[in-house]
Motif scaffolding. Structure first.
Motif, PDB file in Angstrom:
ATOM      1  N   PRO A 143       0.755  -1.027   0.179  1.00 37.16           N
ATOM      2  CA  PRO A 143       0.141  -0.028  -0.054  1.00 37.16           C
ATOM      3  C   PRO A 143       0.924   1.184   0.011  1.00 37.16           C
ATOM      4  CG  PRO A 143      -0.354  -1.159   2.137  1.00 37.16           C
ATOM      5  CD  PRO A 143       0.721  -2.171   1.245  1.00 37.16           C
ATOM      6  N   ALA A 144       0.432   2.351  -0.637  1.00 37.80           N
ATOM      7  CA  ALA A 144       0.918   3.540  -0.422  1.00 37.80           C
ATOM      8  C   ALA A 144       1.671   4.008   0.731  1.00 37.80           C
ATOM      9  CB  ALA A 144      -0.037   4.728  -1.087  1.00 37.80           C
ATOM     10  N   ALA A 145       0.955   3.753   1.679  1.00 32.23           N
ATOM     11  CA  ALA A 145       1.066   4.312   3.086  1.00 32.23           C
ATOM     12  C   ALA A 145       2.786   3.416   3.560  1.00 32.23           C
ATOM     13  CB  ALA A 145       0.216   3.825   4.305  1.00 32.23           C
ATOM     14  N   SER A 146       2.653   2.192   2.880  1.00 31.39           N
ATOM     15  CA  SER A 146       4.051   1.603   3.298  1.00 31.39           C
ATOM     16  C   SER A 146       5.185   2.114   2.560  1.00 31.39           C
ATOM     17  CB  SER A 146       3.722   0.102   3.002  1.00 31.39           C
ATOM     18  OG  SER A 146       3.090  -0.387   3.756  1.00 31.39           O
ATOM     19  N   HIS A 147       4.740   2.529   1.200  1.00 25.65           N
ATOM     20  CA  HIS A 147       5.695   3.235   0.280  1.00 25.65           C
ATOM     21  C   HIS A 147       6.195   4.468   1.183  1.00 25.65           C
ATOM     22  CE1 HIS A 147       3.661   1.906  -3.746  1.00 25.65           C
ATOM     23  NE2 HIS A 147       4.376   0.917  -3.036  1.00 25.65           N
ATOM     24  N   ALA A 148       5.405   5.353   1.871  1.00 27.91           N
ATOM     25  CA  ALA A 148       5.910   6.666   2.495  1.00 27.91           C
ATOM     26  C   ALA A 148       6.782   6.254   3.479  1.00 27.91           C
ATOM     27  CB  ALA A 148       4.543   7.305   2.900  1.00 27.91           C
ATOM     28  N   ALA A 149       6.387   5.014   4.431  1.00 32.19           N
ATOM     29  CA  ALA A 149       7.308   4.483   5.397  1.00 32.19           C
ATOM     30  C   ALA A 149       8.746   4.324   4.861  1.00 32.19           C
ATOM     31  CB  ALA A 149       6.436   3.279   6.325  1.00 32.19           C
ATOM     32  N   ALA A 150       8.722   3.293   3.580  1.00 34.99           N
ATOM     33  CA  ALA A 150       9.738   2.866   3.382  1.00 34.99           C
ATOM     34  C   ALA A 150      10.570   4.089   2.600  1.00 34.99           C
ATOM     35  CB  ALA A 150       9.720   1.978   1.961  1.00 34.99           C
ATOM     36  N   ASN A 151      10.126   4.977   2.147  1.00 35.22           N
ATOM     37  CA  ASN A 151      10.815   6.109   1.566  1.00 35.22           C
ATOM     38  C   ASN A 151      11.392   7.113   2.728  1.00 35.22           C
ATOM     39  OD1 ASN A 151      10.093   5.101  -1.106  1.00 35.22           O
ATOM     40  ND2 ASN A 151       8.447   6.657  -1.226  1.00 35.22           N
ATOM     41  N   ARG A 152      10.802   6.994   3.862  1.00 37.15           N
ATOM     42  CA  ARG A 152      11.381   7.570   5.150  1.00 37.15           C
ATOM     43  C   ARG A 152      12.809   6.997   5.492  1.00 37.15           C
ATOM     44  NH1 ARG A 152       6.032   8.442   6.550  1.00 37.15           N
ATOM     45  NH2 ARG A 152       5.957   6.630   7.898  1.00 37.15           N
ATOM     46  N   ARG A 153      12.513   5.670   5.266  1.00 39.52           N
ATOM     47  CA  ARG A 153      13.611   4.713   5.714  1.00 39.52           C
ATOM     48  C   ARG A 153      14.859   5.250   4.684  1.00 39.52           C
ATOM     49  NH1 ARG A 153      17.756   3.254   7.531  1.00 39.52           N
ATOM     50  NH2 ARG A 153      18.318   1.228   7.914  1.00 39.52           N
ATOM     51  N   ILE A 154      14.369   5.181   3.584  1.00 44.17           N
ATOM     52  CA  ILE A 154      15.592   5.432   2.315  1.00 44.17           C
ATOM     53  C   ILE A 154      16.285   6.971   2.893  1.00 44.17           C
ATOM     54  CG2 ILE A 154      16.068   6.068  -0.001  1.00 44.17           C
ATOM     55  CD1 ILE A 154      13.992   4.077  -0.480  1.00 44.17           C
ATOM     56  N   ALA A 155      15.521   7.868   3.159  1.00 46.79           N
ATOM     57  CA  ALA A 155      15.829   9.109   3.406  1.00 46.79           C
ATOM     58  C   ALA A 155      16.953   8.962   4.693  1.00 46.79           C
ATOM     59  CB  ALA A 155      14.819  10.181   3.777  1.00 46.79           C
ATOM     60  N   GLN A 156      16.286   8.281   5.688  1.00 44.66           N
ATOM     61  CA  GLN A 156      17.189   8.017   6.931  1.00 44.66           C
ATOM     62  C   GLN A 156      18.615   7.370   6.545  1.00 44.66           C
ATOM     63  OE1 GLN A 156      15.865   5.090   9.633  1.00 44.66           O
ATOM     64  NE2 GLN A 156      17.074   5.814  11.255  1.00 44.66           N
ATOM     65  N   PHE A 173      19.953   7.546   3.806  1.00 38.58           N
ATOM     66  CA  PHE A 173      20.803   8.603   2.880  1.00 38.58           C
ATOM     67  C   PHE A 173      21.695   9.428   3.854  1.00 38.58           C
ATOM     68  CE2 PHE A 173      21.281  12.651   1.023  1.00 38.58           C
ATOM     69  CZ  PHE A 173      22.132  12.331  -0.119  1.00 38.58           C
ATOM     70  N   SER A 174      20.792  10.048   4.814  1.00 39.09           N
ATOM     71  CA  SER A 174      21.405  10.958   5.914  1.00 39.09           C
ATOM     72  C   SER A 174      22.246  10.303   6.758  1.00 39.09           C
ATOM     73  CB  SER A 174      20.371  11.692   6.604  1.00 39.09           C
ATOM     74  OG  SER A 174      19.796  10.665   7.599  1.00 39.09           O
ATOM     75  N   GLN A 175      22.339   8.882   7.059  1.00 36.92           N
ATOM     76  CA  GLN A 175      23.371   8.456   7.775  1.00 36.92           C
ATOM     77  C   GLN A 175      24.374   7.573   6.805  1.00 36.92           C
ATOM     78  OE1 GLN A 175      21.160   5.997  10.561  1.00 36.92           O
ATOM     79  NE2 GLN A 175      20.191   8.165  11.480  1.00 36.92           N
ATOM     80  N   ARG A 176      24.427   7.651   5.480  1.00 36.62           N
ATOM     81  CA  ARG A 176      25.311   7.126   4.830  1.00 36.62           C
ATOM     82  C   ARG A 176      25.382   5.601   4.790  1.00 36.62           C
ATOM     83  NH1 ARG A 176      30.035  11.110   3.625  1.00 36.62           N
ATOM     84  NH2 ARG A 176      28.813  12.963   3.301  1.00 36.62           N
ATOM     85  N   GLU A 177      23.933   5.027   4.838  1.00 37.28           N
ATOM     86  CA  GLU A 177      23.850   3.457   5.289  1.00 37.28           C
ATOM     87  C   GLU A 177      24.385   2.805   3.974  1.00 37.28           C
ATOM     88  OE1 GLU A 177      20.914   2.017   8.063  1.00 37.28           O
ATOM     89  OE2 GLU A 177      20.548   4.258   8.101  1.00 37.28           O
ATOM     90  N   HIS A 178      24.761   1.292   4.106  1.00 41.22           N
ATOM     91  CA  HIS A 178      24.658   0.542   3.012  1.00 41.22           C
ATOM     92  C   HIS A 178      23.786  -0.796   3.562  1.00 41.22           C
ATOM     93  CE1 HIS A 178      27.652   2.733   0.878  1.00 41.22           C
ATOM     94  NE2 HIS A 178      28.156   3.195   1.921  1.00 41.22           N
ATOM     95  N   ALA A 179      23.701  -1.625   2.206  1.00 40.13           N
ATOM     96  CA  ALA A 179      22.965  -2.814   2.558  1.00 40.13           C
ATOM     97  C   ALA A 179      21.746  -2.707   3.281  1.00 40.13           C
ATOM     98  CB  ALA A 179      23.967  -3.953   3.083  1.00 40.13           C
ATOM     99  N   VAL A 180      20.903  -1.895   2.699  1.00 43.80           N
ATOM    100  CA  VAL A 180      19.564  -1.541   3.464  1.00 43.80           C
ATOM    101  C   VAL A 180      18.274  -2.356   2.361  1.00 43.80           C
ATOM    102  CG1 VAL A 180      17.770  -0.173   4.240  1.00 43.80           C
ATOM    103  CG2 VAL A 180      20.042   0.554   4.569  1.00 43.80           C
ATOM    104  N   ALA A 181      17.938  -3.499   2.960  1.00 39.25           N
ATOM    105  CA  ALA A 181      16.758  -4.174   2.400  1.00 39.25           C
ATOM    106  C   ALA A 181      15.696  -3.138   2.431  1.00 39.25           C
ATOM    107  CB  ALA A 181      16.361  -5.133   2.946  1.00 39.25           C
ATOM    108  N   ILE A 182      15.065  -2.936   1.081  1.00 36.77           N
ATOM    109  CA  ILE A 182      13.806  -1.844   1.049  1.00 36.77           C
ATOM    110  C   ILE A 182      12.923  -2.275  -0.175  1.00 36.77           C
ATOM    111  CG2 ILE A 182      15.229  -0.514  -0.589  1.00 36.77           C
ATOM    112  CD1 ILE A 182      13.524   0.898   2.684  1.00 36.77           C
ATOM    113  N   GLN A 183      11.562  -1.975   0.208  1.00 36.63           N
ATOM    114  CA  GLN A 183      10.649  -2.140  -0.891  1.00 36.63           C
ATOM    115  C   GLN A 183       9.806  -0.975  -0.960  1.00 36.63           C
ATOM    116  OE1 GLN A 183       8.639  -6.026  -0.339  1.00 36.63           O
ATOM    117  NE2 GLN A 183       6.547  -4.966  -1.388  1.00 36.63           N
ATOM    118  N   SER A 184       9.610  -0.460  -1.938  1.00 41.08           N
ATOM    119  CA  SER A 184       9.046   0.789  -2.104  1.00 41.08           C
ATOM    120  C   SER A 184       8.519   1.224  -3.631  1.00 41.08           C
ATOM    121  CB  SER A 184       9.661   2.032  -1.775  1.00 41.08           C
ATOM    122  OG  SER A 184       8.844   3.258  -1.637  1.00 41.08           O
TER     123      SER A 184
END
Length: 153
Positions: free
Chosen positions: A37-50, A52-63
């Motif tokens: 659902p779109a609400a999950s996309h928003a949560a996943a995209n917040r995780r991607i933004a996080q 990015f800001s923390q310079r993370e690698h190997a983050v499993a993501i679905q969006s």
């Protein structure tokens, strides 16, 4: 001579078994993987933004996102179809989809919606999503892309 024939036959059987039992590039009806659902996309995209800001690698993501630019394929080493997705939070990520292991998204163009499941890797431009395909060795969780009602893995 008899041993040579048996050896050739054994090699042929082994090749046939290996070749036809390994998953290969394929696109399947998207119904085989549930849409998120779109609400999950928003949560996943917040995780991607996080990430990015923390310079993370190997983050499993679905969006999901909308294609903002289709780039030329990367043909160095394993071939990758590349395109930039704009997420609903305004961020952009590069998707590097291995077309040696999964089918190309034919007809992809700016404005198209693409849902993805893969691994996010930080870079200064917003990050890269890769592993959007199956793992032929079975050592990594398989990813996928959903585009125009088809699942590419």
């Amino acid at each position: 001579m008899n041993r040579l024939l048996w050896l050739v036959a054994a090699i042929a059987v082994a090749y046939t078994f290996f070749h036809f039992t390994q998953p290969g590039p394929h696109a399947v009806p998207a119904a085989e993987v549930q849409a998120i659902p779109a609400a999950s996309h928003a949560a996943a995209n917040r995780r991607i933004a996080q990430a990015f800001s923390q310079r993370e690698h190997a983050v499993a993501i679905q969006s999901a996102g909308v294609v903002s630019k289709v780039m030329p394929d990367d043909n160095d080493g394993s071939r990758h179809q590349r395109f930039i997705l704009e997420l609903d939070n305004g961020m952009t990520v590069l998707v590097a989809h291995n077309i040696d292991l999964a089918p190309r998204l034919d007809g992809l163009r700016a404005g198209d919606a693409v849902e993805f499941n893969g691994v996010y890797e930080w870079n200064a431009k917003g990050g890269v999503v890769h592993w959007t395909h199956h793992d032929p060795r079975g050592q990594h969780a398989g990813g996928w892309l959903r585009y125009q009602g088809r699942l590419y893995q």
